[in-house]
Design an enzyme around this catalytic site. Sequence first.
Site, PDB file in Angstrom:
ATOM      1  N   CYS A 173      -6.052  -8.726   5.194  1.00  0.00           N
ATOM      2  CA  CYS A 173      -7.158  -8.157   5.956  1.00  0.00           C
ATOM      3  C   CYS A 173      -8.426  -8.176   5.110  1.00  0.00           C
ATOM      4  O   CYS A 173      -8.408  -7.879   3.923  1.00  0.00           O
ATOM      5  CB  CYS A 173      -6.821  -6.755   6.468  1.00  0.00           C
ATOM      6  SG  CYS A 173      -7.372  -5.408   5.434  1.00  0.00           S
ATOM      7  N   GLU A 174      -9.499  -8.560   5.759  1.00  0.00           N
ATOM      8  CA  GLU A 174     -10.745  -8.732   5.015  1.00  0.00           C
ATOM      9  C   GLU A 174     -11.412  -7.400   4.688  1.00  0.00           C
ATOM     10  O   GLU A 174     -12.358  -7.364   3.914  1.00  0.00           O
ATOM     11  CB  GLU A 174     -11.709  -9.648   5.775  1.00  0.00           C
ATOM     12  CG  GLU A 174     -12.255  -9.086   7.067  1.00  0.00           C
ATOM     13  CD  GLU A 174     -13.095 -10.111   7.810  1.00  0.00           C
ATOM     14  OE1 GLU A 174     -12.821 -11.323   7.703  1.00  0.00           O
ATOM     15  OE2 GLU A 174     -14.031  -9.692   8.517  1.00  0.00           O
ATOM     16  N   HIS A 175     -10.931  -6.311   5.259  1.00  0.00           N
ATOM     17  CA  HIS A 175     -11.538  -5.011   4.973  1.00  0.00           C
ATOM     18  C   HIS A 175     -10.943  -4.356   3.739  1.00  0.00           C
ATOM     19  O   HIS A 175     -11.627  -3.610   3.048  1.00  0.00           O
ATOM     20  CB  HIS A 175     -11.367  -4.068   6.171  1.00  0.00           C
ATOM     21  CG  HIS A 175     -12.064  -4.565   7.398  1.00  0.00           C
ATOM     22  ND1 HIS A 175     -11.575  -4.402   8.668  1.00  0.00           N
ATOM     23  CD2 HIS A 175     -13.215  -5.265   7.531  1.00  0.00           C
ATOM     24  CE1 HIS A 175     -12.396  -4.954   9.529  1.00  0.00           C
ATOM     25  NE2 HIS A 175     -13.385  -5.489   8.870  1.00  0.00           N
ATOM     26  N   HIS A 176      -9.665  -4.589   3.464  1.00  0.00           N
ATOM     27  CA  HIS A 176      -8.998  -3.903   2.356  1.00  0.00           C
ATOM     28  C   HIS A 176      -8.306  -4.864   1.389  1.00  0.00           C
ATOM     29  O   HIS A 176      -7.751  -4.428   0.389  1.00  0.00           O
ATOM     30  CB  HIS A 176      -7.939  -2.934   2.899  1.00  0.00           C
ATOM     31  CG  HIS A 176      -8.484  -1.926   3.867  1.00  0.00           C
ATOM     32  ND1 HIS A 176      -8.443  -2.099   5.231  1.00  0.00           N
ATOM     33  CD2 HIS A 176      -9.112  -0.744   3.649  1.00  0.00           C
ATOM     34  CE1 HIS A 176      -9.006  -1.049   5.817  1.00  0.00           C
ATOM     35  NE2 HIS A 176      -9.425  -0.222   4.890  1.00  0.00           N
ATOM     36  N   CYS A 182      -2.688  -1.948   5.416  1.00  0.00           N
ATOM     37  CA  CYS A 182      -3.772  -0.965   5.246  1.00  0.00           C
ATOM     38  C   CYS A 182      -3.584   0.221   6.183  1.00  0.00           C
ATOM     39  O   CYS A 182      -4.134   1.299   5.937  1.00  0.00           O
ATOM     40  CB  CYS A 182      -5.147  -1.611   5.409  1.00  0.00           C
ATOM     41  SG  CYS A 182      -5.453  -2.393   6.999  1.00  0.00           S
ATOM     42  N   HIS A 210       0.045  -3.945   9.665  1.00  0.00           N
ATOM     43  CA  HIS A 210      -1.022  -3.974   8.671  1.00  0.00           C
ATOM     44  C   HIS A 210      -0.726  -2.987   7.551  1.00  0.00           C
ATOM     45  O   HIS A 210      -0.606  -1.797   7.792  1.00  0.00           O
ATOM     46  CB  HIS A 210      -2.357  -3.630   9.337  1.00  0.00           C
ATOM     47  CG  HIS A 210      -2.853  -4.708  10.251  1.00  0.00           C
ATOM     48  ND1 HIS A 210      -3.997  -5.423   9.991  1.00  0.00           N
ATOM     49  CD2 HIS A 210      -2.344  -5.211  11.398  1.00  0.00           C
ATOM     50  CE1 HIS A 210      -4.176  -6.323  10.960  1.00  0.00           C
ATOM     51  NE2 HIS A 210      -3.194  -6.209  11.824  1.00  0.00           N
ATOM     52  N   GLN A 249      -7.408  -9.619  12.488  1.00  0.00           N
ATOM     53  CA  GLN A 249      -6.414 -10.215  13.391  1.00  0.00           C
ATOM     54  C   GLN A 249      -7.064 -10.824  14.642  1.00  0.00           C
ATOM     55  O   GLN A 249      -6.634 -11.869  15.123  1.00  0.00           O
ATOM     56  CB  GLN A 249      -5.376  -9.152  13.770  1.00  0.00           C
ATOM     57  CG  GLN A 249      -4.195  -9.720  14.542  1.00  0.00           C
ATOM     58  CD  GLN A 249      -3.130  -8.667  14.802  1.00  0.00           C
ATOM     59  OE1 GLN A 249      -2.906  -7.792  13.978  1.00  0.00           O
ATOM     60  NE2 GLN A 249      -2.482  -8.752  15.947  1.00  0.00           N
TER      61      GLN A 249
END
Length: 186
Positions: free
Chosen positions: A75-78, A146, A144, A116
């Site tokens: 995931c590009e956020h975490h 995260c 996920h 996603q």
Amino acid sequence: MNDQLPHHYREIIRGVGEDPDREGLLDTPARAAKAMQYLCHGYQTSLEEVVNGALFASDNDEMVIVKDVELYSLCEHHLLPFIGKAHVAYIPTGKVLGLSKVARIVDMYARRLQIQENLTRQIAEAVQQVTNAAGVAVVIEAKHMCMMMRGVEKQNSVMSTSVMLGAFRDSYNTRHEFLQLIGRSH
Ligand SMILES: [Zn+2]
């Protein structure tokens, strides 16, 4: 590999309060950098390279479906993994993809920093682009890390996303058949 990557991992190890010079961690920056590069190897490939001419003439115009393609992404956020399955279907108009190619297209986009929803759309549009299909459907179901390992710690939540193009968007029956075949229709 960017030769600065091990150095940055060393700083991360220091940043979380560890000693990067203790014995167990000495080789970790290099190993972690190598692992991260592998997890992001989708950036080194193009759609053309992945398909590599494996498009075959066919007069089949029935739905082609590839179920349960294993999917590993970050995931590009975490920068934490999300892991699941992709189901991909398309309706050919004269050309079909080689058997392994759908899985390789999924992998090329999954092995990047992703959310996603975008991953689902990129796979659908890529299959559409290479096959010129009458319709493409992609469903991804993933867990996920995260969500599971931090924050709300929802251990069993599965996120489901779908993108329907062409006939799958326009025709209830086509969409319904696909969802039934992947066991997602009630
Ligand atoms: Zn995340």
